[in-house]
Write an enzyme that holds these catalytic residues in place. Structure first.
Site, PDB file in Angstrom:
ATOM      1  N   HIS A  97     -50.837  24.541  20.052  1.00  0.00           N
ATOM      2  CA  HIS A  97     -51.282  25.912  19.811  1.00  0.00           C
ATOM      3  C   HIS A  97     -50.976  26.360  18.390  1.00  0.00           C
ATOM      4  CE1 HIS A  97     -52.754  27.180  23.675  1.00  0.00           C
ATOM      5  NE2 HIS A  97     -51.623  26.887  24.304  1.00  0.00           N
ATOM      6  N   CYS A 147     -55.507  26.261  16.536  1.00  0.00           N
ATOM      7  CA  CYS A 147     -56.247  27.437  16.111  1.00  0.00           C
ATOM      8  C   CYS A 147     -55.657  28.003  14.823  1.00  0.00           C
ATOM      9  CB  CYS A 147     -56.204  28.502  17.203  1.00  0.00           C
ATOM     10  SG  CYS A 147     -57.175  28.054  18.664  1.00  0.00           S
TER      11      CYS A 147
END
Length: 281
Positions: A97, A147
């Site tokens: 993440h 991301c």
């Protein structure tokens, strides 16, 4: 005897098992990348450090496996950079993440960060000193399949592919992003402190192992020379305001994977002789 240049790598895969943030392909990404580095590019397996949270999925206790905590990731990167000599190739692959941290109200924009398994955020401020400390003549490639990864190193070279992913067949996927609000909520449960200042939570939880962004309010100019010429390359799965995908074809019997990691591995397998950033000078 002529000096043999080293090829060093740190590979980090965070699946966040048994949490609401769970991903499925990140460990597969770095295990596959290790295989590519060893078999196609001649990396010595002893010069590759692999950090994953696989043991958390099984509930096993401490083992030889090194968990990808913020402290452990930074220690592995620092060790790799300190070992580098002119002509050496350094490679860092992160699959997990990412998040964006809002800057103070009087400033514009966000700071990008990756999210280790313990949520001890590693920010763009932490990566720049590592690059600046690199021995002249050595190269350092960072691949971040997360991301908002396009902003991980300010003023760095970026090589970014298409902003959309088009699968050959329908696949389920999940964005590799933990929203800042969720980061704050998670850290608040750890500290019990009622504040929206993420730095306060990180310093309370991780102390001196927190990101330099929160440890050093007044950054030393010589340490954070963002315009310094270097041999760093950032390969990012998306731009700073975009998301990367964790593809999950498990319903059809396939393995989960990060879209960007998988694409890079396919390119490397097809063009191993031309991938200069993995070959010593």
């Amino acid at each position: 005897m002529a000096k043999v240049n080293k090829r060093l790598a740190v590979l980090v895969g965070c699946n966040y098992p048994n949490t609401q943030y769970e991903l499925h392909g990140c460990i597969n990404d770095v295990v596959a990348m290790k295989d590519v580095l060893v078999k196609q590019f001649g990396f010595d397996p002893t010069n590759i450090e692999l950090l994953t949270d696989a043991s958390a999925a099984t509930g096993e206790g401490p083992s030889l496996m090194v968990l990808p905590t913020g402290e452990n990731i930074k220690a592995a990167l620092s060790k790799m950079v300190s070992q580098a000599e002119a002509g050496d190739v350094l490679y860092f692959h992160y699959s997990g993440h990412g998040t964006r941290i809002p800057k103070p109200a009087h400033l514009f924009g966000h700071d990008e960060a990756i999210v280790p398994c313990d949520f001890n955020l590693i920010t763009d401020v932490d990566f720049r000193p590592l690059i600046n400390q690199l021995t002249k003549g050595a190269s350092f490639t960072i691949l971040s399949d997360s991301c908002h990864s396009g902003g991980l190193i300010d003023k760095e070279k970026e090589q970014i592919g298409p902003s959309t992913y088009r699968a050959a067949s329908p696949l389920s996927y999940k964005a590799k992003n933990v929203p800042f609000e969720s980061i704050l909520e998670h850290l608040t449960t750890l500290t019990g402190i009622n504040t929206s200042d993420v730095g306060t939570h990180l310093l309370e939880s991780f102390g001196a192992n927190s990101s330099l962004k929160f440890l050093t309010p007044q950054l030393e100019p010589e340490l954070f020379d963002f315009l310094k010429a270097d041999e760093g390359i950032l390969l990012s799965g998306c731009q700073a305001d975009e998301t990367s995908a964790d593809m999950n074809p498990m319903e059809s019997g396939g393995k989960a994977y990060g879209a960007f990691s998988n694409a890079v591995q396919m390119v490397l397998k097809e063009n191993s002789g031309r991938c200069y950033f993995l070959v010593p000078a």
